[in-house]
Write a protein that holds these residues in place. Structure first.
Motif, PDB file in Angstrom:
ATOM      1  N   TYR A 119     -23.522  39.223  51.233  1.00 60.97           N
ATOM      2  CA  TYR A 119     -22.877  40.635  51.423  1.00 60.97           C
ATOM      3  C   TYR A 119     -23.947  41.084  52.629  1.00 60.97           C
ATOM      4  N   ILE A 124     -19.243  49.929  47.139  1.00 53.02           N
ATOM      5  CA  ILE A 124     -18.614  48.748  46.430  1.00 53.02           C
ATOM      6  C   ILE A 124     -18.640  48.741  44.852  1.00 53.02           C
ATOM      7  N   TYR A 125     -19.859  48.836  44.590  1.00 57.53           N
ATOM      8  CA  TYR A 125     -20.270  48.878  43.196  1.00 57.53           C
ATOM      9  C   TYR A 125     -19.693  50.136  42.542  1.00 57.53           C
ATOM     10  N   THR A 176     -12.420  42.959  40.017  1.00 60.44           N
ATOM     11  CA  THR A 176     -13.283  42.358  39.096  1.00 60.44           C
ATOM     12  C   THR A 176     -13.833  43.164  37.922  1.00 60.44           C
ATOM     13  N   LYS A 177     -14.215  44.335  38.272  1.00 62.91           N
ATOM     14  CA  LYS A 177     -14.809  44.949  37.088  1.00 62.91           C
ATOM     15  C   LYS A 177     -13.725  45.378  35.987  1.00 62.91           C
ATOM     16  N   GLY A 185     -13.874  43.908  50.139  1.00 62.91           N
ATOM     17  CA  GLY A 185     -14.735  43.971  49.363  1.00 62.91           C
ATOM     18  C   GLY A 185     -14.608  45.238  48.227  1.00 62.91           C
ATOM     19  N   TYR A 213     -23.797  53.648  40.940  1.00 63.86           N
ATOM     20  CA  TYR A 213     -23.407  52.966  42.203  1.00 63.86           C
ATOM     21  C   TYR A 213     -23.267  53.837  43.391  1.00 63.86           C
ATOM     22  N   ASP A 228     -13.312  36.269  45.296  1.00 65.01           N
ATOM     23  CA  ASP A 228     -14.255  36.025  46.015  1.00 65.01           C
ATOM     24  C   ASP A 228     -14.617  35.032  46.839  1.00 65.01           C
ATOM     25  N   SER A 279     -23.954  36.241  40.904  1.00 64.72           N
ATOM     26  CA  SER A 279     -23.896  37.572  41.714  1.00 64.72           C
ATOM     27  C   SER A 279     -25.051  37.655  42.663  1.00 64.72           C
ATOM     28  N   ASP A 331     -11.900  43.568  45.917  1.00 66.44           N
ATOM     29  CA  ASP A 331     -12.627  42.639  45.253  1.00 66.44           C
ATOM     30  C   ASP A 331     -13.309  43.168  43.870  1.00 66.44           C
ATOM     31  N   SER A 332     -14.329  44.235  44.505  1.00 64.25           N
ATOM     32  CA  SER A 332     -15.192  44.625  43.138  1.00 64.25           C
ATOM     33  C   SER A 332     -14.276  45.548  42.098  1.00 64.25           C
ATOM     34  N   GLY A 356     -16.193  49.495  41.743  1.00 67.48           N
ATOM     35  CA  GLY A 356     -16.135  48.711  40.449  1.00 67.48           C
ATOM     36  C   GLY A 356     -16.068  49.327  39.155  1.00 67.48           C
TER      37      GLY A 356
END
Length: 500
Positions: free
Chosen positions: A273, A290-291, A358-359, A351, A182, A332, A266, A354-355, A294
């Motif tokens: 985004y 961001i990913y 969440t992950k 962001g 990512y 989100d 998603s 959040d990521s 995560g």
């Protein structure tokens, strides 16, 4: 036996992770550890991290699809994962040139190389060919995944005390690989374009190909292909014997419902985004960042699970996993409504937060499901049955993806219109609480408890014994109260019995 186990536990805990990895290599052979690193770390972690970002931009910028369309086509790439029992049955029952696992790694690598190079062609592929190529790439990953899963489950049966360690190794490799994938995905898309990045993914497929070359595996002598049909029937009978058992089908039903009822939107979030008006207008590089953050959350969840949670009951872990998943989804909602700006939290920082959360929560929910799946696999057909369990999970993911795409379509969320996206987020968050009503289907046992009833083990062992291969022998397992089960010649149980 007790002293041997204590000595192994001491080596496992000292100088972690290097001594831990060395211990796994000594107990299970270095080529097994290499196969897990290659498939989970490089193919599923790094490559899938890059693929997720690159394919999203491919559907959005090259094929010019609407979010609901992209969600639908992206869901179609899950089909090879739904038919995982086919791959599992082949690797369990049909050896190629005397090997059960190596040829399938080679096949998976070859399919991945051809499909990714096709997607990198300069001209824009028709949407049908693009979907087929994406699906074939997914098929290569699915075949390698089911083959390495068969190795993991097989070793979980022959080395039961290392089961959680192997799951932790898989999760660590996937988390670290995802973090790297990512992190570089957005930058690669900026420099090479989504098509160029998809072509670059032929390298991870080549690594999977190499696993088939170096993997240590017992060669099967004089295999009769005339008996393949009979072996398929025997494997199907063994799987049905296990699946019709309430201790098995009830957790399977819960696993499907817990995933299918958690709607996936998603792709709609991804389009938001990138939107310069309604959304925060994140660049390709920052979306990859961001990913990647995560993935750090995923890694931290694996560390927490390995150190604190691996001995807790399944039901309590899944209860809090569902609740925390729903609560984390509210981030989100705050983001889409831009309430983070009222809290003076910049979009980029929010962001990332959040990521990561969440992950983190998602992996805490996922890891006990993986351990539960391993515990439900009968010996002898472990690869096929684990693939069946994973196909149930993937059917849940596909149902979630298509239901989420339908929700985006009904709420008229398009490439330019995101006014109702917050409603989709709210509905998704509420749907994540629905599986709590089915939690009674999960056994209220800790993760070291034997879930398969002894009579099922005996029935399946007798079925498989009639067709056992040269690298399998019968041993007495105290865990099943002296019931014969299938274990490998180098199994932990045999070695410890000999030491005693």
């Amino acid at each position: 036996m007790k002293e041997a186990l204590e000595q192994e536990n001491a080596s496992r805990d000292s100088k972690w992770p290097w001594t831990w990895l060395r211990m796994l290599s000594d107990q299970l052979h270095w080529s097994f550890v290499y196969s897990v690193i290659s498939v989970y770390g490089i193919c599923q972690g790094l490559a899938c991290g890059v693929t997720e970002v690159a394919s999203n931009f491919y559907w959005k910028d090259v094929q010019k699809l609407q979010p609901s369309q992209a969600q639908f086509y992206d869901g179609m790439t899950w089909i090879p994962w739904i038919v995982k029992p086919v791959w599992g049955l082949l690797t369990d029952v049909v050896p190629v040139r005397g090997y059960r696992r190596r040829p399938y790694f080679i096949l998976a690598g070859a399919i991945g190389i051809l499909s990714t190079l096709t997607l990198s062609l300069p001209s824009t592929l028709p949407i049908t060919f693009a979907v087929v190529a994406m699906t074939l790439q997914s098929a290569g990953t699915a075949i390698s995944d089911v083959t390495v899963d068969a190795l993991v489950v097989q070793n979980s049966i022959t080395h039961p005390s290392l089961s959680s360690d192997m799951q932790s190794l898989c999760s660590f490799c996937e988390s670290i690989g995802g973090l790297v994938g990512y992190a570089i995905s957005g930058l690669l898309v900026q420099k090479m374009g989504s098509q160029g990045v998809l072509g670059l993914l032929s390298i991870p497929s080549a690594v999977v190909f190499s696993v088939g070359v170096v993997l240590k595996e017992t060669h099967i002598q004089e295999f009769s292909y005339n008996q393949v049909h009979e072996k398929f029937l025997q494997a199907g009978k063994s799987m049905w014997s296990a699946l019709k058992c309430p201790e098995v089908w009830r957790p399977c039903l819960y696993m499907y419902l817990s995933l299918a009822l958690s709607l996936d939107i998603s792709v709609g979030m991804f389009y938001w985004y990138c939107d310069p008006t309604a959304g925060p207008k994140f660049s390709e590089g920052f979306i990859g960042l961001i990913y990647s953050i995560g993935s750090i959350g995923t890694l931290l969840a694996a560390l927490l699970y390995q150190s604190k949670l691996k001995n807790h009951p399944f039901r309590s872990l899944l209860l809090w996993g569902q609740i925390l998943t729903s609560m984390s989804g509210m981030l989100d909602l705050l983001f889409v409504l831009r309430l983070n700006l009222n809290l003076h939290i910049p979009d980029h920082l929010f962001g990332v937060i959040d990521s990561g959360i969440t992950k983190f929560v998602g992996n805490l929910k996922w890891m006990p499901l993986m351990v539960l799946s391993c515990k439900l696999c009968p010996p002898g057909v472990e690869g096929t049955f684990f693939a069946l369990l994973m196909s149930i999970d993937n059917a849940g993911f596909l149902s979630s993806s298509w239901a989420g795409g339908l929700l985006l379509h009904l709420l008229k969320v398009t490439r330019e219109e995101f006014g109702n996206l917050w409603i989709a987020v709210l509905i998704r968050n509420v749907s994540r609480l629905l599986p709590l009503g089915f939690l009674f289907l999960v056994p209220n046992e800790d993760q070291n408890f034997v879930l398969l009833p002894p009579e099922i083990v005996v029935e399946i062992s007798e079925c498989v014994e009639n067709n056992k291969q040269n690298d399998i022998e019968l041993a007495s397992c105290k865990e099943y109260s002296q019931i014969p089960v299938l274990v490998g010649e180098d199994s932990e149980l045999v070695s410890l019995i000999q030491k005693t």
